[in-house]
Design a protein around this motif. Structure first.
Motif, PDB file in Angstrom:
ATOM      1  N   TYR A 161       0.842  -1.203   0.000  1.00  0.00           N
ATOM      2  CA  TYR A 161       0.000   0.000   0.000  1.00  0.00           C
ATOM      3  C   TYR A 161       0.878   1.254   0.000  1.00  0.00           C
ATOM      4  CZ  TYR A 161      -3.214   3.522   1.934  1.00  0.00           C
ATOM      5  OH  TYR A 161      -3.948   4.662   2.170  1.00  0.00           O
ATOM      6  N   GLU A 162       1.911   1.269   0.812  1.00  0.00           N
ATOM      7  CA  GLU A 162       2.791   2.432   0.873  1.00  0.00           C
ATOM      8  C   GLU A 162       3.571   2.606  -0.433  1.00  0.00           C
ATOM      9  OE1 GLU A 162       4.994   1.870   4.516  1.00  0.00           O
ATOM     10  OE2 GLU A 162       3.242   2.436   5.732  1.00  0.00           O
ATOM     11  N   GLN A 163       3.992   1.508  -1.029  1.00  0.00           N
ATOM     12  CA  GLN A 163       4.680   1.587  -2.325  1.00  0.00           C
ATOM     13  C   GLN A 163       3.727   2.089  -3.401  1.00  0.00           C
ATOM     14  OE1 GLN A 163       6.641  -2.011  -3.537  1.00  0.00           O
ATOM     15  NE2 GLN A 163       7.133  -1.208  -5.551  1.00  0.00           N
ATOM     16  N   PHE A 164       2.502   1.599  -3.376  1.00  0.00           N
ATOM     17  CA  PHE A 164       1.459   2.041  -4.311  1.00  0.00           C
ATOM     18  C   PHE A 164       1.261   3.549  -4.192  1.00  0.00           C
ATOM     19  CE2 PHE A 164      -3.206   2.760  -4.800  1.00  0.00           C
ATOM     20  CZ  PHE A 164      -3.331   2.464  -6.148  1.00  0.00           C
ATOM     21  N   ASN A 165       1.130   4.045  -2.966  1.00  0.00           N
ATOM     22  CA  ASN A 165       0.918   5.477  -2.754  1.00  0.00           C
ATOM     23  C   ASN A 165       2.122   6.298  -3.193  1.00  0.00           C
ATOM     24  OD1 ASN A 165      -1.651   5.066  -1.762  1.00  0.00           O
ATOM     25  ND2 ASN A 165      -0.991   5.037   0.369  1.00  0.00           N
ATOM     26  N   ALA A 166       3.321   5.800  -2.965  1.00  0.00           N
ATOM     27  CA  ALA A 166       4.525   6.506  -3.405  1.00  0.00           C
ATOM     28  C   ALA A 166       4.561   6.589  -4.928  1.00  0.00           C
ATOM     29  CB  ALA A 166       5.777   5.800  -2.875  1.00  0.00           C
ATOM     30  N   SER A 167       4.168   5.514  -5.596  1.00  0.00           N
ATOM     31  CA  SER A 167       4.130   5.528  -7.064  1.00  0.00           C
ATOM     32  C   SER A 167       3.071   6.492  -7.577  1.00  0.00           C
ATOM     33  CB  SER A 167       3.871   4.121  -7.599  1.00  0.00           C
ATOM     34  OG  SER A 167       4.938   3.264  -7.271  1.00  0.00           O
ATOM     35  N   LEU A 168       1.912   6.523  -6.924  1.00  0.00           N
ATOM     36  CA  LEU A 168       0.873   7.487  -7.296  1.00  0.00           C
ATOM     37  C   LEU A 168       1.388   8.913  -7.121  1.00  0.00           C
ATOM     38  CD1 LEU A 168      -2.365   5.983  -5.700  1.00  0.00           C
ATOM     39  CD2 LEU A 168      -1.968   6.332  -8.144  1.00  0.00           C
ATOM     40  N   SER A 169       2.045   9.163  -5.990  1.00  0.00           N
ATOM     41  CA  SER A 169       2.543  10.512  -5.675  1.00  0.00           C
ATOM     42  C   SER A 169       3.543  11.011  -6.700  1.00  0.00           C
ATOM     43  CB  SER A 169       3.187  10.535  -4.291  1.00  0.00           C
ATOM     44  OG  SER A 169       2.218  10.329  -3.296  1.00  0.00           O
ATOM     45  N   ALA A 170       4.252  10.103  -7.344  1.00  0.00           N
ATOM     46  CA  ALA A 170       5.204  10.496  -8.385  1.00  0.00           C
ATOM     47  C   ALA A 170       4.482  10.994  -9.630  1.00  0.00           C
ATOM     48  CB  ALA A 170       6.116   9.318  -8.741  1.00  0.00           C
ATOM     49  N   GLU A 171       3.210  10.644  -9.773  1.00  0.00           N
ATOM     50  CA  GLU A 171       2.412  11.013 -10.943  1.00  0.00           C
ATOM     51  C   GLU A 171       1.466  12.184 -10.697  1.00  0.00           C
ATOM     52  OE1 GLU A 171       2.404   9.511 -14.014  1.00  0.00           O
ATOM     53  OE2 GLU A 171       4.008   8.148 -13.435  1.00  0.00           O
ATOM     54  N   ILE A 172       0.904  12.257  -9.473  1.00  0.00           N
ATOM     55  CA  ILE A 172      -0.163  13.216  -9.178  1.00  0.00           C
ATOM     56  C   ILE A 172      -0.225  13.433  -7.668  1.00  0.00           C
ATOM     57  CG2 ILE A 172      -1.929  11.405  -9.053  1.00  0.00           C
ATOM     58  CD1 ILE A 172      -3.792  13.504 -10.471  1.00  0.00           C
ATOM     59  N   PRO A 173      -0.646  14.612  -7.204  1.00  0.00           N
ATOM     60  CA  PRO A 173      -0.771  14.806  -5.761  1.00  0.00           C
ATOM     61  C   PRO A 173      -1.663  13.726  -5.147  1.00  0.00           C
ATOM     62  CG  PRO A 173      -1.004  16.899  -6.897  1.00  0.00           C
ATOM     63  CD  PRO A 173      -0.984  15.832  -7.958  1.00  0.00           C
ATOM     64  N   THR A 174      -1.129  13.062  -4.121  1.00  0.00           N
ATOM     65  CA  THR A 174      -1.820  11.940  -3.498  1.00  0.00           C
ATOM     66  C   THR A 174      -1.781  12.085  -1.987  1.00  0.00           C
ATOM     67  OG1 THR A 174      -1.193  10.492  -5.327  1.00  0.00           O
ATOM     68  CG2 THR A 174      -1.867   9.418  -3.281  1.00  0.00           C
ATOM     69  N   LYS A 175      -2.936  11.931  -1.382  1.00  0.00           N
ATOM     70  CA  LYS A 175      -3.061  11.899   0.075  1.00  0.00           C
ATOM     71  C   LYS A 175      -3.469  10.480   0.449  1.00  0.00           C
ATOM     72  CE  LYS A 175      -2.779  16.478   0.562  1.00  0.00           C
ATOM     73  NZ  LYS A 175      -3.745  17.359   1.161  1.00  0.00           N
ATOM     74  N   ALA A 176      -3.299  10.120   1.717  1.00  0.00           N
ATOM     75  CA  ALA A 176      -3.614   8.761   2.133  1.00  0.00           C
ATOM     76  C   ALA A 176      -4.238   8.746   3.514  1.00  0.00           C
ATOM     77  CB  ALA A 176      -2.348   7.908   2.129  1.00  0.00           C
TER      78      ALA A 176
END
Length: 145
Positions: free
Chosen positions: A104-119
């Motif tokens: 989940y944390e890796q997924f969010n880090a990958s999302l954050s590299a593409e677009i602003p992401t909060k969790a």
């Protein structure tokens, strides 16, 4: 699960810890069979999925293409509920906590590299508030490519 939202927030202990305006609310379930490739596939599909309206009111824009588009990602093991037997769901299909949290944390880090992401907070009792836009709700299963 992907939900197009006008706004969404996540609270823990009655305190908002994450919020977005227009974008996507993701309810993310991880199973032990998930791989890094599955997460990369999901990120690629989610950030490029054309589910926002363009000037002609056609679903032609991705979350990256809309002004101030963002993602709120919430871990949700209950997506793996097994309900065939009895009235109490089994969650044995959900990933083991340490593995699921790392994915989940890796997924969010990958999302954050593409677009602003909060969790949200993995494993916490969270309250999610959202205003659906459409509504548009899509199930993305990385095992069904």
């Amino acid at each position: 699960m992907i939900q197009r939202v006008k706004r969404a927030s996540c609270s823990v202990n009655q305190t908002i810890i994450s919020e977005i305006q227009q974008g996507l609310l993701l309810l993310v379930g991880v199973e032990d069979a998930d791989t890094v490739e599955d997460m990369a596939y999901a990120v690629r599909k989610i950030v490029n999925m054309r589910i926002f309206s363009d000037e002609q009111d056609k679903l032609n824009l991705s979350v990256k293409a809309i002004p101030d588009g963002a993602i709120l990602s919430i871990s949700q093991f209950t997506l793996f509920a097994e309900t065939k037997k009895g009235n109490r769901p089994s969650f044995s299909g959900a990933g083991k906590p340490n593995f699921a949290q790392a994915m989940y944390e890796q997924f969010n880090a990958s999302l954050s590299a593409e677009i602003p992401t909060k969790a949200g907070v993995f494993g916490a009792d969270m309250q999610i508030t959202l205003e659906n836009d459409g509504p548009v709700t899509i199930i993305l299963d990385t095992k069904k490519r």
